[in-house]
Design a protein around this motif. Structure first.
Motif, PDB file in Angstrom:
ATOM      1  N   ASN A  94       0.834  -1.502  -0.364  1.00 44.86           N
ATOM      2  CA  ASN A  94      -0.056   0.371  -0.104  1.00 44.86           C
ATOM      3  C   ASN A  94       0.443   1.595  -0.338  1.00 44.86           C
ATOM      4  OD1 ASN A  94      -2.758  -1.467   0.450  1.00 44.86           O
ATOM      5  ND2 ASN A  94      -1.871  -1.480   1.785  1.00 44.86           N
ATOM      6  N   GLY A  95       1.276   1.258  -0.037  1.00 42.01           N
ATOM      7  CA  GLY A  95       2.453   2.834  -0.756  1.00 42.01           C
ATOM      8  C   GLY A  95       3.424   3.009   0.521  1.00 42.01           C
ATOM      9  N   GLY A  96       3.696   1.961   1.567  1.00 42.97           N
ATOM     10  CA  GLY A  96       3.948   2.435   2.750  1.00 42.97           C
ATOM     11  C   GLY A  96       5.273   2.715   2.590  1.00 42.97           C
ATOM     12  N   LYS A  97       5.984   3.655   3.503  1.00 42.46           N
ATOM     13  CA  LYS A  97       7.306   4.189   3.432  1.00 42.46           C
ATOM     14  C   LYS A  97       8.140   3.761   4.632  1.00 42.46           C
ATOM     15  CE  LYS A  97       6.748   7.006   0.449  1.00 42.46           C
ATOM     16  NZ  LYS A  97       5.393   7.117  -0.424  1.00 42.46           N
ATOM     17  N   GLU A  98       9.928   2.957   4.280  1.00 40.91           N
ATOM     18  CA  GLU A  98      10.313   2.626   5.649  1.00 40.91           C
ATOM     19  C   GLU A  98      10.701   3.146   6.564  1.00 40.91           C
ATOM     20  OE1 GLU A  98      11.483   3.396   2.742  1.00 40.91           O
ATOM     21  OE2 GLU A  98      12.571   1.925   1.370  1.00 40.91           O
ATOM     22  N   ASP A  99      10.282   5.008   6.560  1.00 41.72           N
ATOM     23  CA  ASP A  99      11.009   5.814   7.688  1.00 41.72           C
ATOM     24  C   ASP A  99       9.718   5.557   8.746  1.00 41.72           C
ATOM     25  OD1 ASP A  99      12.477   6.798   7.143  1.00 41.72           O
ATOM     26  OD2 ASP A  99      11.784   8.455   6.506  1.00 41.72           O
ATOM     27  N   ASP A 100       8.494   4.910   8.133  1.00 44.88           N
ATOM     28  CA  ASP A 100       6.703   4.531   8.992  1.00 44.88           C
ATOM     29  C   ASP A 100       6.597   3.463   9.139  1.00 44.88           C
ATOM     30  OD1 ASP A 100       6.035   7.780   7.944  1.00 44.88           O
ATOM     31  OD2 ASP A 100       4.253   6.801   6.338  1.00 44.88           O
ATOM     32  N   LEU A 101       7.768   3.081   9.188  1.00 43.98           N
ATOM     33  CA  LEU A 101       7.730   1.283   9.906  1.00 43.98           C
ATOM     34  C   LEU A 101       7.818   1.527  11.582  1.00 43.98           C
ATOM     35  CD1 LEU A 101      10.373  -1.172   7.546  1.00 43.98           C
ATOM     36  CD2 LEU A 101       7.902  -1.367   8.464  1.00 43.98           C
ATOM     37  N   ASP A 102       7.591   0.802  12.541  1.00 42.78           N
ATOM     38  CA  ASP A 102       7.038   0.482  13.832  1.00 42.78           C
ATOM     39  C   ASP A 102       8.177  -0.459  14.108  1.00 42.78           C
ATOM     40  OD1 ASP A 102       6.851  -0.037  16.646  1.00 42.78           O
ATOM     41  OD2 ASP A 102       4.669  -0.628  15.933  1.00 42.78           O
ATOM     42  N   MET A 103       9.647   0.419  14.707  1.00 41.49           N
ATOM     43  CA  MET A 103      10.432  -0.747  14.838  1.00 41.49           C
ATOM     44  C   MET A 103      10.596  -1.200  16.426  1.00 41.49           C
ATOM     45  SD  MET A 103      11.766  -1.644  11.997  1.00 41.49           S
ATOM     46  CE  MET A 103      13.155  -1.850  12.579  1.00 41.49           C
ATOM     47  N   ASN A 104       9.249  -0.782  16.754  1.00 44.13           N
ATOM     48  CA  ASN A 104       9.283  -1.112  18.755  1.00 44.13           C
ATOM     49  C   ASN A 104       9.672  -2.520  18.657  1.00 44.13           C
ATOM     50  OD1 ASN A 104       9.535   1.263  19.814  1.00 44.13           O
ATOM     51  ND2 ASN A 104       6.864   1.327  18.506  1.00 44.13           N
ATOM     52  N   GLU A 105       9.456  -2.769  19.795  1.00 40.14           N
ATOM     53  CA  GLU A 105      10.238  -3.994  19.979  1.00 40.14           C
ATOM     54  C   GLU A 105       9.542  -5.024  21.418  1.00 40.14           C
ATOM     55  OE1 GLU A 105      14.471  -4.157  20.833  1.00 40.14           O
ATOM     56  OE2 GLU A 105      14.362  -4.837  18.773  1.00 40.14           O
ATOM     57  N   GLN A 106       9.172  -5.997  21.014  1.00 42.28           N
ATOM     58  CA  GLN A 106       8.382  -6.461  22.700  1.00 42.28           C
ATOM     59  C   GLN A 106       8.781  -7.693  22.890  1.00 42.28           C
ATOM     60  OE1 GLN A 106       4.105  -6.871  20.813  1.00 42.28           O
ATOM     61  NE2 GLN A 106       4.146  -9.308  22.418  1.00 42.28           N
ATOM     62  N   ILE A 107       9.310  -8.260  24.257  1.00 43.36           N
ATOM     63  CA  ILE A 107       9.544  -9.296  25.559  1.00 43.36           C
ATOM     64  C   ILE A 107       8.950 -10.294  25.719  1.00 43.36           C
ATOM     65  CG2 ILE A 107       8.811  -8.026  27.635  1.00 43.36           C
ATOM     66  CD1 ILE A 107      12.789  -8.889  26.552  1.00 43.36           C
ATOM     67  N   GLY A 108       8.852 -10.720  24.955  1.00 42.90           N
ATOM     68  CA  GLY A 108       8.832 -12.230  25.668  1.00 42.90           C
ATOM     69  C   GLY A 108      10.006 -13.533  25.746  1.00 42.90           C
ATOM     70  N   PHE A 109       9.269 -14.559  25.157  1.00 46.98           N
ATOM     71  CA  PHE A 109      10.269 -15.951  26.286  1.00 46.98           C
ATOM     72  C   PHE A 109      12.019 -14.832  25.164  1.00 46.98           C
ATOM     73  CE2 PHE A 109      13.067 -19.536  24.605  1.00 46.98           C
ATOM     74  CZ  PHE A 109      13.310 -19.718  25.114  1.00 46.98           C
ATOM     75  N   THR A 110      11.799 -14.920  23.924  1.00 48.11           N
ATOM     76  CA  THR A 110      12.995 -13.655  22.982  1.00 48.11           C
ATOM     77  C   THR A 110      12.098 -12.290  22.285  1.00 48.11           C
ATOM     78  OG1 THR A 110      12.382 -15.103  21.111  1.00 48.11           O
ATOM     79  CG2 THR A 110      13.862 -16.125  21.974  1.00 48.11           C
ATOM     80  N   VAL A 111      13.082 -11.802  22.831  1.00 48.88           N
ATOM     81  CA  VAL A 111      12.514  -9.971  21.783  1.00 48.88           C
ATOM     82  C   VAL A 111      12.294 -10.359  20.784  1.00 48.88           C
ATOM     83  CG1 VAL A 111      13.326  -8.190  21.209  1.00 48.88           C
ATOM     84  CG2 VAL A 111      14.318  -9.004  23.667  1.00 48.88           C
ATOM     85  N   ARG A 112      10.946  -9.376  19.486  1.00 47.34           N
ATOM     86  CA  ARG A 112      10.992  -9.860  18.924  1.00 47.34           C
ATOM     87  C   ARG A 112       9.397  -8.408  18.696  1.00 47.34           C
ATOM     88  NH1 ARG A 112       6.773 -12.587  21.328  1.00 47.34           N
ATOM     89  NH2 ARG A 112       4.867 -12.393  21.441  1.00 47.34           N
TER      90      ARG A 112
END
Ligand code: HEM
Length: 126
Positions: A94-112
């Motif tokens: 949908n024409g998304g831009k790299e700068d709009d990517l959500d790079m937040n991480e979530q903790i679990g057994f491993t981080v993802r």
């Protein structure tokens, strides 16, 4: 390929899947640098913070209990990533831009990634 390897290492350095490694318990009284570590102490290593130093790469831990799968993991990741990049063009839907990517991480057994990465693969042979 040298650049790809460097990216893999840098991604693991800044985003270690196990940011506090595996918790360990001291089997005996020990002295580590200036610190007295009593037998039975649970030791948690903050690899995430240690790796903020660009000279340090410890996503696989270190020493006797360091990850024995490091060579296997690195060659597998390198081979998979190289093939994905070599054989496909990758674009955001949908024409998304790299700068709009959500790079937040979530903790679990491993981080993802908190938000899954959605990308469209276009085979390069077409
Ligand atoms: C990117 C992939 C991987 C990462 C980031 C990773 C990371 C780690 C970390 C941080 C530890 C704990 C080290 C410590 O406490 O100092 C560990 C332990 C271990 N890893 Fe991995 N690992 C990966 C892939 C693998 C693979 C592919 C294998 C096996 C084929 C493997 C097998 C093990 C085993 C058996 C241990 C326990 C070692 C021990 O406690 O003596 N790992 N890994």
């Amino acid at each position: 390929m040298k650049y790809l390897k460097a990216i893999l290492k840098e991604a693991l350095r800044l985003h270690p899947p196990l940011p506090t490694l595996v918790p360990r318990v001291a089997r005996q009284d020990a002295k580590v640098m200036a610190y007295d570590v009593a037998k039975g102490t649970r030791v948690i290593i903050n690899a995430w913070t240690i790796a903020r130093d660009p000279k340090v790469l410890i996503p696989f831990g270190s020493g006797r209990r360091g990850c024995p799968g490091v060579a296997f993991a690195m060659t597998t990741n390198e081979s998979v990533l190289a093939n994905l990049l070599y054989n496909f063009d990758w674009v955001l839907p949908n024409g998304g831009k790299e700068d709009d990517l959500d790079m937040n991480e979530q903790i679990g057994f491993t981080v993802r990634k908190k938000t899954p990465l959605l990308v469209t693969a276009k085979p390069l042979s077409i």
